[in-house]
Design a protein around this motif. Structure first.
Motif, PDB file in Angstrom:
ATOM      1  N   SER A   8      36.630  26.991  48.005  1.00 31.23           N
ATOM      2  CA  SER A   8      35.373  26.600  47.978  1.00 31.23           C
ATOM      3  C   SER A   8      34.752  27.901  48.456  1.00 31.23           C
ATOM      4  N   VAL A   9      35.462  28.062  49.808  1.00 36.92           N
ATOM      5  CA  VAL A   9      35.445  28.900  51.455  1.00 36.92           C
ATOM      6  C   VAL A   9      35.836  30.173  50.782  1.00 36.92           C
ATOM      7  N   ARG A  10      36.867  29.959  50.092  1.00 32.17           N
ATOM      8  CA  ARG A  10      38.458  30.908  49.738  1.00 32.17           C
ATOM      9  C   ARG A  10      37.616  31.706  48.944  1.00 32.17           C
ATOM     10  N   LEU A  11      36.897  31.324  47.975  1.00 32.99           N
ATOM     11  CA  LEU A  11      36.107  31.629  46.493  1.00 32.99           C
ATOM     12  C   LEU A  11      35.175  32.847  47.511  1.00 32.99           C
ATOM     13  N   ALA A  12      34.558  31.896  48.430  1.00 31.93           N
ATOM     14  CA  ALA A  12      32.787  32.393  48.320  1.00 31.93           C
ATOM     15  C   ALA A  12      32.886  33.988  49.700  1.00 31.93           C
ATOM     16  N   GLY A  13      34.263  33.743  49.823  1.00 34.25           N
ATOM     17  CA  GLY A  13      34.993  34.853  50.525  1.00 34.25           C
ATOM     18  C   GLY A  13      35.457  36.084  50.098  1.00 34.25           C
ATOM     19  N   ARG A  14      35.877  36.110  49.122  1.00 37.72           N
ATOM     20  CA  ARG A  14      36.897  37.174  47.868  1.00 37.72           C
ATOM     21  C   ARG A  14      35.506  37.935  47.558  1.00 37.72           C
ATOM     22  N   LEU A  15      34.384  36.746  46.814  1.00 37.95           N
ATOM     23  CA  LEU A  15      33.194  37.367  46.175  1.00 37.95           C
ATOM     24  C   LEU A  15      32.459  38.232  47.079  1.00 37.95           C
ATOM     25  N   VAL A  16      32.400  37.566  48.535  1.00 41.22           N
ATOM     26  CA  VAL A  16      31.700  38.348  49.113  1.00 41.22           C
ATOM     27  C   VAL A  16      31.752  40.090  49.292  1.00 41.22           C
ATOM     28  N   LEU A  17      33.596  39.298  49.606  1.00 35.73           N
ATOM     29  CA  LEU A  17      34.253  41.119  50.295  1.00 35.73           C
ATOM     30  C   LEU A  17      35.015  42.202  48.582  1.00 35.73           C
ATOM     31  N   ALA A  18      34.470  40.806  47.733  1.00 34.88           N
ATOM     32  CA  ALA A  18      34.355  42.418  46.182  1.00 34.88           C
ATOM     33  C   ALA A  18      33.136  43.049  46.296  1.00 34.88           C
ATOM     34  N   LEU A  19      31.872  42.067  46.911  1.00 35.53           N
ATOM     35  CA  LEU A  19      30.644  43.056  46.529  1.00 35.53           C
ATOM     36  C   LEU A  19      30.781  43.895  47.473  1.00 35.53           C
ATOM     37  N   ALA A  20      31.410  44.030  48.766  1.00 33.60           N
ATOM     38  CA  ALA A  20      31.204  44.779  49.842  1.00 33.60           C
ATOM     39  C   ALA A  20      32.204  45.957  49.140  1.00 33.60           C
ATOM     40  N   ALA A  21      32.999  45.449  48.487  1.00 32.83           N
ATOM     41  CA  ALA A  21      33.768  47.209  48.567  1.00 32.83           C
ATOM     42  C   ALA A  21      32.586  47.756  47.150  1.00 32.83           C
ATOM     43  N   ILE A  22      32.204  47.482  46.171  1.00 34.25           N
ATOM     44  CA  ILE A  22      31.497  47.376  44.798  1.00 34.25           C
ATOM     45  C   ILE A  22      30.235  48.639  45.548  1.00 34.25           C
ATOM     46  N   ALA A  23      29.759  47.932  46.903  1.00 36.82           N
ATOM     47  CA  ALA A  23      28.998  48.812  47.488  1.00 36.82           C
ATOM     48  C   ALA A  23      29.182  50.107  47.964  1.00 36.82           C
ATOM     49  N   GLY A  24      30.375  49.494  48.565  1.00 31.98           N
ATOM     50  CA  GLY A  24      30.881  49.857  49.339  1.00 31.98           C
ATOM     51  C   GLY A  24      31.333  51.717  48.986  1.00 31.98           C
ATOM     52  N   ILE A  27      27.844  53.381  47.854  1.00 27.73           N
ATOM     53  CA  ILE A  27      27.381  53.747  49.351  1.00 27.73           C
ATOM     54  C   ILE A  27      28.471  55.370  49.027  1.00 27.73           C
ATOM     55  N   LEU A  28      29.208  55.241  48.826  1.00 31.80           N
ATOM     56  CA  LEU A  28      30.385  56.988  49.086  1.00 31.80           C
ATOM     57  C   LEU A  28      30.144  57.248  47.870  1.00 31.80           C
ATOM     58  N   PHE A  29      30.028  56.934  46.191  1.00 32.02           N
ATOM     59  CA  PHE A  29      29.323  57.465  45.500  1.00 32.02           C
ATOM     60  C   PHE A  29      28.183  59.035  46.324  1.00 32.02           C
ATOM     61  N   LEU A  30      27.777  57.680  46.467  1.00 31.39           N
ATOM     62  CA  LEU A  30      26.137  58.730  46.541  1.00 31.39           C
ATOM     63  C   LEU A  30      25.738  59.655  47.616  1.00 31.39           C
ATOM     64  N   ALA A  31      27.100  59.095  48.654  1.00 31.85           N
ATOM     65  CA  ALA A  31      26.780  60.644  49.742  1.00 31.85           C
ATOM     66  C   ALA A  31      27.780  61.035  48.945  1.00 31.85           C
ATOM     67  N   LEU A  74      38.968  45.171  40.753  1.00 34.84           N
ATOM     68  CA  LEU A  74      37.676  44.599  39.998  1.00 34.84           C
ATOM     69  C   LEU A  74      37.078  45.448  40.509  1.00 34.84           C
ATOM     70  N   PRO A  75      36.630  45.415  41.853  1.00 33.04           N
ATOM     71  CA  PRO A  75      35.455  46.299  42.489  1.00 33.04           C
ATOM     72  C   PRO A  75      35.619  47.342  41.874  1.00 33.04           C
ATOM     73  N   VAL A  76      36.555  47.998  42.122  1.00 32.84           N
ATOM     74  CA  VAL A  76      36.802  49.862  41.643  1.00 32.84           C
ATOM     75  C   VAL A  76      36.508  49.698  40.315  1.00 32.84           C
ATOM     76  N   VAL A  77      36.301  49.225  39.151  1.00 34.64           N
ATOM     77  CA  VAL A  77      35.908  49.531  38.022  1.00 34.64           C
ATOM     78  C   VAL A  77      34.908  49.258  37.578  1.00 34.64           C
ATOM     79  N   VAL A  78      34.319  48.082  38.386  1.00 38.28           N
ATOM     80  CA  VAL A  78      32.655  47.640  38.383  1.00 38.28           C
ATOM     81  C   VAL A  78      31.962  49.102  38.788  1.00 38.28           C
ATOM     82  N   ALA A  79      32.600  49.242  40.016  1.00 37.57           N
ATOM     83  CA  ALA A  79      31.888  49.870  41.222  1.00 37.57           C
ATOM     84  C   ALA A  79      31.872  51.788  40.163  1.00 37.57           C
TER      85      ALA A  79
END
Length: 444
Positions: A8-24, A27-31, A74-79
């Motif tokens: 569960s911890v690993r899955l949560a960590g991956r989810l956080v990393l994925a969300l961070a990648a999407i947000a990044g 943000i890069l696109f807007l910049a 996957l985060p790249v596709v979503v972003a």
């Protein structure tokens, strides 16, 4: 159990990393949109952000098993999907002008300045004495159409014998667009002079409301333009120049801005493309001439519901739950980019006070009790224009003084006509120049 927890911890960590990648990526696109000023409808920024995000995903997956290498994409596709919505128009990109109104003919006049404007004429009623001086109305905005509510007020003046003319300023309503760089407050003043010349009926009486009051005030400061005016009425003006625009002063009694129910109907600000563009323009991160959306597309996208809070701020708090419908969806028109462009030219302009002090055109100032405008925007005109003969502080109304509620149209018309006919004012002459400090202290 420990295995389950660690999974569960690993899955949560991956989810956080994925969300961070999407947000990044977002943000890069807007910049990149800001750096390129939205060039190419944002597509260059989108492709660059996608390329960088893809390269980063390849790097992150280089040491993973073959089946796991696809996970970083996957985060790249979503972003990419989220940001692509900013690059795709959802309304026509060619200007869609409002249809003609059913109760008045739309004329189109080409002015000497090069502007082509929509003109409306309400002849005086045959049952009353005709007023000899033509009446010209300058609407607010800047760069929006004349609302149906304003048309009703103009009809009221025509029924009282006035030969009423109004035109939608360049870029607004049914008037033709200008290249973005040509939207300036100076151009608006020149258009007013050219309109009066095109009318060809000698000197005119002019009522300028809100941003129209700014155009009129600046016209009064130019004797070459002011010589065309018989009398001038400045109602609820915005800031007349850069120094005035920088004043953060008092406002009127409480408005309905935070009290009125939200307007219903579609909103462009709920569409990512227009929410991002308008938001970045308001923040000054995109220029009004941004390549992200064209002027025509922005005009087509904006709706009356987008300006709901601005509409509510034009009414007194007591009227919050009975604000009238100011316009129809078909007639509504507003150019956000051109409006911001003109406002910026006002902010960048030097003081006009030295020139306004030489004004000789008889003028009247109208101020609303529940005005959402900074009080000093109006009192600056009173202080600097020696030809302001009377001030009318109108109780019980907000910024939009002729609003169809109760007898507000009749009261506003009485104030206007009394001045134009040089008759006693229906309200006290208040504030006078000497009463400005007390007025600013007591009426807020």
């Amino acid at each position: 159990m420990p295995t389950s927890v660690s999974r569960s911890v690993r899955l949560a960590g991956r989810l956080v990393l994925a969300l961070a990648a999407i947000a990044g990526s977002v943000i890069l696109f807007l910049a990149l949109v800001v750096l390129t000023d939205g060039a190419g409808s944002g597509l260059p920024a989108w492709l660059t952000a996608l390329g960088i995000a893809t390269a980063a995903a390849l790097w992150r997956g280089r040491r993973r098993t073959k089946s796991a290498r696809l996970m970083p994409f996957l985060p790249v596709v979503v972003a990419a999907a989220l940001t692509a919505s900013v690059c795709v128009p959802t309304v026509p990109t060619e200007r869609q002008y409002p249809p003609d109104l059913p109760f008045v003919a739309t004329q189109h006049w080409s002015l000497a300045t090069g502007s082509r404007v929509a003109v409306y004429h309400y002849p005086p009623a045959n049952t009353v004495a005709r007023r000899p001086v033509p009446f010209v109305y300058l609407h607010g905005g800047p760069v929006r159409g004349i609302s149906v509510l304003d048309h009703k007020f103009l009809q009221l003046l025509a029924r009282q014998g006035y030969d009423v003319y109004a035109y939608e300023q360049a870029g607004g309503g049914r008037s033709d667009l200008l290249p973005m760089g040509q939207y300036t407050i100076s151009r608006s003043v020149r258009d007013l002079a050219a309109f009066v010349d095109r009318l060809g009926k000698g000197r005119v009486d002019v009522l300028g409301f809100s941003s129209g009051g700014v155009v009129l005030t600046r016209a009064l400061a130019d004797p070459r333009v002011a010589e065309r005016f018989h009398r001038a009425i400045i109602a609820e003006p915005g800031p007349m120049d850069g120094p005035t625009a920088r004043i953060a002063g008092h406002k009127g009694r409480e408005s309905a801005r935070d009290l009125a129910p939200a307007l219903t109907g579609p909103r462009s600000t709920r569409v990512p493309r227009y929410a991002v563009t308008l938001g970045l323009m308001r923040l000054g991160l995109l220029t009004p001439d941004t390549g992200l959306i064209g002027q025509a597309e922005g005009d087509n996208a904006l709706t009356a519901a987008d300006l709901g809070s601005d509409t509510a701020s034009s009414y007194c708090a007591r009227d919050a739950h009975r604000i009238p419908v100011e316009d129809t969806a078909e007639n509504f028109s507003f150019s956000p980019a051109a409006s911001l462009r003109i406002q910026q030219t006002i902010k960048d302009s030097p003081s006009i006070a030295p020139r306004l002090r030489h004004s000789r055109t008889p003028a009247m100032l109208m101020i609303a009790e529940c005005s959402s405008q900074v009080r000093q925007w109006a009192t600056a005109v009173l202080a600097e224009d020696p030809a302001v003969q009377r001030t009318q502080y109108v109780p019980g109304v907000g910024h939009h003084m002729w609003n169809g509620l109760d007898d507000n149209n009749d009261r506003a018309a009485a104030v206007v006509t009394a001045f134009l006919e040089d008759e006693p004012a229906p309200l006290p002459n208040y504030p006078t120049r000497g009463e400005i400090p007390a007025f600013l202290r007591d009426h807020r």
